[in-house]
Write an enzyme that holds these catalytic residues in place. Structure first.
Site, mmCIF file in Angstrom:
data_model
loop_
_atom_site.group_PDB
_atom_site.id
_atom_site.type_symbol
_atom_site.label_atom_id
_atom_site.label_comp_id
_atom_site.label_asym_id
_atom_site.label_seq_id
_atom_site.Cartn_x
_atom_site.Cartn_y
_atom_site.Cartn_z
ATOM 1 N N ASP A 1 0.818 -1.219 0.000
ATOM 2 C CA ASP A 1 0.000 0.000 0.000
ATOM 3 C C ASP A 1 0.848 1.264 0.000
ATOM 4 O OD1 ASP A 1 -2.302 -1.664 0.326
ATOM 5 O OD2 ASP A 1 -1.797 -1.833 2.439
ATOM 6 N N SER B 1 2.519 6.918 0.582
ATOM 7 C CA SER B 1 1.672 6.091 1.435
ATOM 8 C C SER B 1 0.253 6.184 0.895
ATOM 9 C CB SER B 1 1.722 6.565 2.888
ATOM 10 O OG SER B 1 0.844 5.801 3.685
ATOM 11 N N ARG B 2 -0.255 5.070 0.363
ATOM 12 C CA ARG B 2 -1.549 5.116 -0.322
ATOM 13 C C ARG B 2 -2.732 4.986 0.632
ATOM 14 N NH1 ARG B 2 1.407 1.260 -3.441
ATOM 15 N NH2 ARG B 2 2.421 2.261 -5.212
ATOM 16 N N VAL B 3 -2.480 4.618 1.879
ATOM 17 C CA VAL B 3 -3.572 4.390 2.829
ATOM 18 C C VAL B 3 -3.421 5.247 4.073
ATOM 19 C CG1 VAL B 3 -4.704 2.667 4.288
ATOM 20 C CG2 VAL B 3 -3.907 2.028 2.015
#
Length: 514
Positions: free
Chosen positions: A344, A369-371
């Site tokens: 993620d 950071s995708r989340v």
């Protein structure tokens, strides 16, 4: 006793024994026993086990275990889980009827074990009451919950710009000796008061490196909430292959109890190489860079087990920090791109920043950071503002300024501010910072209070401001760590603290000459 009574007693006893023996039917348990056909480095071929299943545990003479991997028509390719020096052609091998498992429980906390669950620290046997298979299916989509709670790493650059949430999978990648393990170690040390259990899984590392990590954990009293699982570089490739799966099963046991767990895989490059070695020895077809075709699958089924469980299942979480080693800064190589697509987000450590002394050497431009942004504390979102954008603009203008061109006032201000951001990004190793310490410095930086401080005095000024933040009212410190936005009153209190502490460091303008 009279002779007649004794004779009658013996007669009755013999009659009872005869009746019992006539009714006795021994239970016949079939056993499949095969023989070893060939022995190679870490794998053997056996025959005579027609009922063996994929992934079944096989036992050789002398107590050595192996994993049934290739199921061919007339023979089985077995991955050995130990040294093969005791094996020779013709030795017997027997089915166990079970898959490989590992002991789990609170008894493992603070211990150092191998992938088979055997202690390596001389602390005595592990008296656990439960074992779990090392290969387990990942939780279903409906059993998962959104990532909403941050995992504070104590590193300013991560918590402010690249946040990680509990239940997230964040990849750490970079060339060798750029501080990947140190980054993960800082994250572990920062969990001392966060009620997060940590697991450090060393895969194919040198014994000296593992000993150094364990010594650091022990010195910082972090071993009290950490489990260390080790498969050293000189061990059988089979042990290196099963190590991350075994560590994840240990972590899942605590996650299913509703606890938050952080697991570090150090590193999956060695794991992929061990699997490639086993696959080539078992004559599996090689693919790109000689890796087998299912190399993506072995990592995806591992990392899919990291998640945040729904409240109905206890609400526990498993956060994964896999580490990958790149070569010559090539993040588009086969294994790195596989892991980037599975995880993620990624934290990229640049050797150029490392050589320039900017530690941790996190390249903010190539990291994402995708989340975690959804889980980041609201106070950070209030204070970070356009920090990342300002730093990116500074890097572009810095390259332009190297040509020696005359810069206008605005451009010079952007460069000066960017230099302070770069200085702020630096942080000593093994010194994680609390949320209030980070926020007061971050707010002072984004408000421009550091802009008139000479760059060489930045570390001293920042350290003093961070320490002074701990003297703020306890209610304010609690609100900063809570899941609520930074209100104007709290922001004003932090700015007043920053202004007072930083006043002695401000550079006075030069007096004009007559």
């Amino acid at each position: 006793m009279p002779a007649t009574e004794l004779l009658a007693h013996l007669t009755d006893t013999l009659a009872a024994l005869s009746a019992g023996s006539a009714a006795f039917r021994p239970a016949l348990v079939p056993r499949e026993i095969g023989v070893v056909l060939s022995v190679a480095a870490g794998v053997v071929r056996v025959s005579g086990l027609p009922g063996a299943g994929a992934g079944e545990l096989l036992q050789f003479a002398g107590g050595l275990y192996g994993l049934a991997y290739n199921l061919d028509e007339t023979e089985i390719g077995v991955v050995l889980l130990g040294e093969d020096a005791r094996l020779s052609v013709g030795d017997e091998v027997e089915r166990t009827g079970r898959v490989i498992d590992i002991p789990v429980g609170d008894e493992l906390i603070g211990r150092i074990i191998n992938p088979l669950g055997e202690p390596l620290d001389g602390g005595g046997p592990l008296l656990t009451r439960q074992r779990l298979p090392i290969e387990r299916p990942a939780p279903a989509i409906m059993d998962r919950a959104p990532v909403t709670v941050p995992l504070q790493t104590g590193l300013k650059v991560l918590d402010a710009l690249l946040p990680v949430g509990r239940g997230q999978r964040e990849l750490i990648l970079g060339d060798r000796q750029t501080g990947k393990t140190a980054l993960a170690l800082d994250a572990i040390l920062n969990q001392h008061d966060k009620q997060v259990l940590c697991i450090y899984c060393a895969i194919g590392q040198r014994a000296a490196s593992v000993a150094r990590v364990v010594a650091t954990l022990r010195e910082k009293k972090a071993l009290a909430y950490t489990i260390v699982l080790v498969a050293e570089g000189n061990e059988a490739p089979g042990l290196k292959y099963i190590a991350p799966y075994a560590a994840t099963s240990v972590a899942e046991h605590f996650m299913e109890q509703g606890r938050d767990v952080l697991i570090v895989y150090d590193d999956l490059t060695n794991h992929a190489r061990a699997y490639r070695e086993l696959s080539l020895l078992l004559r599996r077809p090689p693919g790109r860079e000689a890796f087998p075709g299912d190399i993506f699958y072995i990592h995806s089924r591992l990392l899919e087990r990291a998640t945040h469980l729904s409240p109905a299942l206890g609400g526990g979480s498993l956060t994964a920090l896999p580490i990958i080693e790149t070569e010559a800064q090539n993040i588009s190589a086969y294994i790195p791109t596989n892991l980037i697509s599975i995880t993620d987000g990624q934290i990229y450590l640049s050797p150029k920043l490392f050589e320039a002394g900017i530690l941790p050497a996190v390249d903010v431009g190539k990291s994402v950071s995708r989340v975690g942004g959804k889980a980041q504390l609201p106070a950070y979102r209030t204070t970070t503002g356009n920090l990342k954008l300002a730093y990116s603009q500074f890097e572009e203008l810095e390259n332009y300024a190297r040509f020696g061109t005359r810069l206008d006032e605005h451009t010079q201000r952007v460069i000066d501010h960017g230099q302070r951001i770069r200085s702020w990004l630096k942080q000593p190793e093994l010194h994680p910072m609390s949320v209030p310490e980070q926020l007061v410095v971050l707010l002072g930086l984004t408000s421009g209070y550091f802009d008139n401080i000479p760059v060489e005095k930045m570390p001293e000024a920042e350290a003093l401001l961070a320490r002074s933040s701990l003297g703020l009212p306890a209610e304010l410190l609690l609100r900063l760590s809570a899941q609520q936005p930074l209100n104007p009153a709290d922001q004003a209190a932090l700015l007043a603290c920053a202004k007072t502490v930083l006043a002695p460091f401000q550079e006075q303008p030069a007096a004009e000459s007559d």
